[in-house]
Scaffold this motif. Structure first.
Motif, PDB file in Angstrom:
ATOM      1  N   TYR A  65      28.448  -8.657  12.679  1.00  0.00           N
ATOM      2  CA  TYR A  65      29.906  -7.900  12.558  1.00  0.00           C
ATOM      3  C   TYR A  65      31.545  -7.453  13.097  1.00  0.00           C
ATOM      4  O   TYR A  65      31.811  -7.721  12.492  1.00  0.00           O
TER       5      TYR A  65
ATOM      6  N   GLY B  21      35.156   0.042  23.913  1.00  0.00           N
ATOM      7  CA  GLY B  21      35.365  -0.963  24.189  1.00  0.00           C
ATOM      8  C   GLY B  21      35.203  -2.250  23.067  1.00  0.00           C
ATOM      9  O   GLY B  21      35.300  -1.855  22.283  1.00  0.00           O
ATOM     10  N   GLY B  22      34.943  -3.427  22.988  1.00  0.00           N
ATOM     11  CA  GLY B  22      34.159  -4.164  24.049  1.00  0.00           C
ATOM     12  C   GLY B  22      32.652  -2.813  24.491  1.00  0.00           C
ATOM     13  O   GLY B  22      32.554  -2.084  23.435  1.00  0.00           O
ATOM     14  N   GLU B  23      32.674  -2.744  25.421  1.00  0.00           N
ATOM     15  CA  GLU B  23      31.450  -2.079  25.599  1.00  0.00           C
ATOM     16  C   GLU B  23      31.248  -0.960  27.068  1.00  0.00           C
ATOM     17  O   GLU B  23      31.623  -1.977  28.114  1.00  0.00           O
TER      18      GLU B  23
ATOM     19  N   SER C 195      25.564   3.166  19.901  1.00  0.00           N
ATOM     20  CA  SER C 195      25.219   2.091  18.685  1.00  0.00           C
ATOM     21  C   SER C 195      23.441   1.419  18.539  1.00  0.00           C
ATOM     22  O   SER C 195      23.191   0.704  19.510  1.00  0.00           O
TER      23      SER C 195
ATOM     24  N   THR D  93      29.056   3.239  22.815  1.00  0.00           N
ATOM     25  CA  THR D  93      28.274   2.319  24.204  1.00  0.00           C
ATOM     26  C   THR D  93      26.997   1.496  23.004  1.00  0.00           C
ATOM     27  O   THR D  93      26.924   2.219  22.217  1.00  0.00           O
TER      28      THR D  93
ATOM     29  N   MET E 261      33.607  -3.023   8.093  1.00  0.00           N
ATOM     30  CA  MET E 261      34.876  -3.027   7.920  1.00  0.00           C
ATOM     31  C   MET E 261      35.252  -4.632   8.602  1.00  0.00           C
ATOM     32  O   MET E 261      34.827  -4.851   8.896  1.00  0.00           O
TER      33      MET E 261
HETATM   34  N1  SAM Z   1      30.419  -1.414  22.227  1.00  0.00           N
HETATM   35  C1  SAM Z   1      30.111  -0.617  21.795  1.00  0.00           C
HETATM   36  C2  SAM Z   1      29.050  -0.750  20.568  1.00  0.00           C
HETATM   37  O1  SAM Z   1      28.451  -1.133  20.145  1.00  0.00           O
HETATM   38  O2  SAM Z   1      28.639   1.133  20.508  1.00  0.00           O
HETATM   39  C3  SAM Z   1      31.334  -0.135  21.630  1.00  0.00           C
HETATM   40  C4  SAM Z   1      31.839  -0.372  21.397  1.00  0.00           C
HETATM   41  S1  SAM Z   1      31.678  -0.626  19.198  1.00  0.00           S
HETATM   42  C5  SAM Z   1      33.468  -1.666  18.491  1.00  0.00           C
HETATM   43  C6  SAM Z   1      31.900   0.768  18.200  1.00  0.00           C
HETATM   44  C7  SAM Z   1      31.507   0.742  17.377  1.00  0.00           C
HETATM   45  O3  SAM Z   1      31.839  -0.029  16.731  1.00  0.00           O
HETATM   46  C8  SAM Z   1      29.519   0.599  17.536  1.00  0.00           C
HETATM   47  O4  SAM Z   1      29.219   1.753  16.385  1.00  0.00           O
HETATM   48  C9  SAM Z   1      29.768  -1.070  16.423  1.00  0.00           C
HETATM   49  O5  SAM Z   1      28.841  -0.986  15.441  1.00  0.00           O
HETATM   50  C10 SAM Z   1      30.789  -0.499  15.385  1.00  0.00           C
HETATM   51  N2  SAM Z   1      31.600  -1.285  14.741  1.00  0.00           N
HETATM   52  C11 SAM Z   1      31.884  -2.626  15.234  1.00  0.00           C
HETATM   53  N3  SAM Z   1      32.551  -3.378  14.353  1.00  0.00           N
HETATM   54  C12 SAM Z   1      32.099  -2.953  13.347  1.00  0.00           C
HETATM   55  C13 SAM Z   1      32.779  -3.401  11.718  1.00  0.00           C
HETATM   56  N4  SAM Z   1      32.753  -4.706  11.535  1.00  0.00           N
HETATM   57  N5  SAM Z   1      32.418  -2.531  10.808  1.00  0.00           N
HETATM   58  C14 SAM Z   1      31.751  -1.352  11.022  1.00  0.00           C
HETATM   59  N6  SAM Z   1      31.405  -0.758  12.269  1.00  0.00           N
HETATM   60  C15 SAM Z   1      31.491  -1.720  13.306  1.00  0.00           C
END
Ligand code: SAM
Ligand code: SF4
Length: 329
Positions: free
Chosen positions: A27, A68-70, A120, A97, A191
């Motif tokens: 996603y 981030g990213g991570e 996550s 993270t 999203m």
């Molecule tokens: N890499 C880290 C992580 O995954 O927690 C931090 C960045 S990540 C973009 C932050 C959060 O955004 C994560 O909990 C991830 O599941 C969520 N996320 C990423 N893409 C998404 C999407 N298309 N819709 C909803 N949540 C999303």
């Protein structure tokens, strides 16, 4: 203050420390990854700390979330956290993270001044984890979660995105796993922010569906709705409480009217919304020798232009050019 023309004030700054990642959640990113920002495009530690000092010293930011990213891939992360904790007024410091590397970093991050953490975790099943993230790294995430709790980063929050036919039926198991360990679980609607532009409304597990799936195994009662404030999660008491679960219906139950967030990308662009289609460049003036007040004023203007809502449900909605991983989720 960072005020917009609809009366909202941004106090919560989300700082992306890198656009790189060691997972490929479907996603979020395509399996082959993305063209990462070149090194010189990214703010150095000193540059990002200067922007943070302006944010807390002049613009009323009280919470800083690194993402981030991570973010655990950012070299010198503990030093960045320590320098942020030394700012005055000291902001609350949190981190989002995927948990990989957290077993090693949780203690040092806590010591550096990290207050809270969100990890996550979309599944507890190893093969589903590979399907979802294209990497076989679930054990590291679980070890990271344990280390975060042991380091006192409590309450550890766990975020999950449910994907139809992949991990949606696993929601009660995930919740039970978190309840048993004292983690706070939140389910998030998917999203339209993936780099592949593959989001489809019909595939999204809505907040209503999340509640239906959980209600098969738990009794959920809405927590005092007055408590939501600017928090995106709607909170539900589980089986009479005190444990709770959060549901973040970003698409079907938008919380834009109470939004108090502003974002800064790893290359120094201010975004007043995840879904903003314009960014304000702070890196160029920063590198050209602008004063703190000049940068602060540019930042104020960026937030002043914030639109009333994300517009996902409007017929003419267009996804922003940057994907979630490059914006900072
Ligand atoms: N890499 C880290 C992580 O995954 O927690 C931090 C960045 S990540 C973009 C932050 C959060 O955004 C994560 O909990 C991830 O599941 C969520 N996320 C990423 N893409 C998404 C999407 N298309 N819709 C909803 N949540 C999303
Ligand atoms: Fe990486 Fe986080 Fe995106 Fe997954 S959601 S690919 S862990 S940035």
């Amino acid at each position: 203050m960072l005020a917009d023309s609809y009366g909202r004030v941004a106090t919560d700054l989300r700082v992306s420390l890198t656009d790189r990642c060691n997972l490929r959640c479907t996603y979020c990113m395509p399996p082959e990854g993305l063209d990462w920002l070149p090194g010189p495009a990214q703010l150095t530690d000193d540059e990002l700390l200067r922007l943070l000092a302006i944010a807390v010293g002049r613009l009323g930011i009280t919470e800083v979330r690194f993402t981030g990213g991570e973010p655990l891939l950012r070299r010198g992360l503990t030093g960045i956290v320590a320098r942020t904790a030394a700012l005055r007024p000291r902001p609350e410091i949190s981190l989002t993270t995927n948990g990989i590397g957290l077993s090693r970093l949780a203690g040092p991050l806590r010591q550096a001044g990290l207050d809270r953490i969100n990890v996550s975790l979309d599944t507890l099943d190893r093969s589903t984890f590979v399907t979802l993230s294209k990497r076989d790294r679930l054990p590291e995430v679980l070890a990271g979660l344990e280390a975060a709790a042991a380091a006192g980063l409590s309450p550890v929050k766990v975020n999950a995105v449910l994907m139809r036919g992949i991990n949606d039926r696993e929601a009660p198991r995930l919740l039970r796993f978190c309840l048993e360990r004292g983690y706070e679980m939140r389910f998030i609607e998917q999203m339209p922010l993936d780099a592949q532009h593959g989001w489809r409304r019909e595939d999204m597990i809505t907040a209503d569906e999340i509640l239906t799936i959980l209600s098969a195994e738990f009794t959920l009662i809405p927590d005092d709705p007055g408590k939501r404030g600017s928090a995106p999660a709607e909170s539900f008491l589980i089986d009479g409480g005190p444990a709770r679960v959060g549901v973040i219906g970003s698409v079907t139950r938008p919380f834009c009217a109470a939004c108090d967030r502003v974002r800064r990308t790893a290359d120094g662009q201010v975004r007043n919304c995840l879904f903003a289609r314009e960014e304000s460049d702070l890196r160029t003036p920063l590198r050209a020798g602008a004063s703190d007040e000049e940068i602060a004023e540019r930042w104020r203007q960026a937030v002043a232009r914030k639109l009333p809502g994300h517009g996902i449900n409007d017929p003419g909605f267009l996804q922003p050019a940057r994907p979630m991983s490059a914006i900072g989720g």
